[in-house]
Motif scaffolding. Structure first.
Motif, PDB file in Angstrom:
ATOM      1  N   ALA A 208      31.153 -90.070  75.913  1.00 37.74           N
ATOM      2  CA  ALA A 208      30.151 -89.076  75.555  1.00 37.74           C
ATOM      3  C   ALA A 208      29.994 -89.068  74.040  1.00 37.74           C
ATOM      4  N   THR A 209      28.787 -88.881  73.624  1.00 41.39           N
ATOM      5  CA  THR A 209      28.488 -88.847  72.206  1.00 41.39           C
ATOM      6  C   THR A 209      27.868 -87.498  71.886  1.00 41.39           C
ATOM      7  N   GLU A 210      28.149 -87.021  70.711  1.00 38.42           N
ATOM      8  CA  GLU A 210      27.572 -85.741  70.320  1.00 38.42           C
ATOM      9  C   GLU A 210      26.315 -85.942  69.500  1.00 38.42           C
ATOM     10  N   ALA A 211      25.291 -85.223  69.883  1.00 40.37           N
ATOM     11  CA  ALA A 211      24.092 -85.186  69.049  1.00 40.37           C
ATOM     12  C   ALA A 211      24.401 -84.353  67.808  1.00 40.37           C
ATOM     13  N   LEU A 212      23.519 -84.389  66.854  1.00 42.00           N
ATOM     14  CA  LEU A 212      23.763 -83.652  65.623  1.00 42.00           C
ATOM     15  C   LEU A 212      23.929 -82.158  65.878  1.00 42.00           C
ATOM     16  N   CYS A 213      23.265 -81.667  66.904  1.00 34.59           N
ATOM     17  CA  CYS A 213      23.337 -80.244  67.214  1.00 34.59           C
ATOM     18  C   CYS A 213      24.591 -79.902  68.004  1.00 34.59           C
ATOM     19  N   GLY A 214      25.321 -80.934  68.424  1.00 35.36           N
ATOM     20  CA  GLY A 214      26.545 -80.687  69.180  1.00 35.36           C
ATOM     21  C   GLY A 214      26.397 -80.901  70.670  1.00 35.36           C
ATOM     22  N   ALA A 215      25.193 -81.211  71.125  1.00 31.24           N
ATOM     23  CA  ALA A 215      24.997 -81.459  72.551  1.00 31.24           C
ATOM     24  C   ALA A 215      25.670 -82.765  72.936  1.00 31.24           C
ATOM     25  N   GLU A 216      26.371 -82.740  74.061  1.00 32.74           N
ATOM     26  CA  GLU A 216      27.033 -83.957  74.509  1.00 32.74           C
ATOM     27  C   GLU A 216      26.109 -84.766  75.394  1.00 32.74           C
ATOM     28  N   VAL A 217      26.083 -86.047  75.100  1.00 29.48           N
ATOM     29  CA  VAL A 217      25.205 -86.951  75.833  1.00 29.48           C
ATOM     30  C   VAL A 217      26.000 -88.192  76.198  1.00 29.48           C
ATOM     31  N   ASP A 218      25.775 -88.689  77.396  1.00 29.77           N
ATOM     32  CA  ASP A 218      26.427 -89.947  77.773  1.00 29.77           C
ATOM     33  C   ASP A 218      25.919 -91.069  76.886  1.00 29.77           C
ATOM     34  N   THR A 219      26.835 -91.869  76.424  1.00 30.03           N
ATOM     35  CA  THR A 219      26.437 -92.989  75.582  1.00 30.03           C
ATOM     36  C   THR A 219      25.497 -93.930  76.326  1.00 30.03           C
TER      37      THR A 219
END
Ligand SMILES: [Zn+2]
Length: 81
Positions: free
Chosen positions: A33-44
């Motif tokens: 999982a990667t974090e967007a700048l806002c902190g939202a977690e997104v699957d790579t």
């Protein structure tokens, strides 16, 4: 958040909207999982797949990411070519 001179990252439409990510996010291991700048977690996986045009059109730009990028850049020059 690290400030290692990394400038504006990349915008990517994902299921939760269009978020901005640091450049390094693209090199993350698939399956993590990667974090967007806002902190939202997104699957790579989701981040690295090429979004189709409709995703760009339909996706809502994440205003949190937008603000972070705008504040970070400090200027109004949003050129990213
Ligand atoms: Zn965001």
């Amino acid at each position: 958040m690290r400030s290692d001179g990394t400038k504006v990252g990349l915008w990517q439409p994902v299921s939760s909207g269009r978020h901005a990510f640091g450049v390094a996010a693209r090199q993350s291991e698939p399956g993590c999982a990667t974090e967007a700048l806002c902190g939202a977690e997104v699957d790579t996986d989701e981040l690295q797949q090429v979004a189709d045009e409709l995703a760009w059109i339909r996706g809502n730009t994440c205003m949190e990411c937008w603000k972070i990028l705008a504040a970070r850049d400090g200027t109004t020059s949003a050129k990213s070519s």
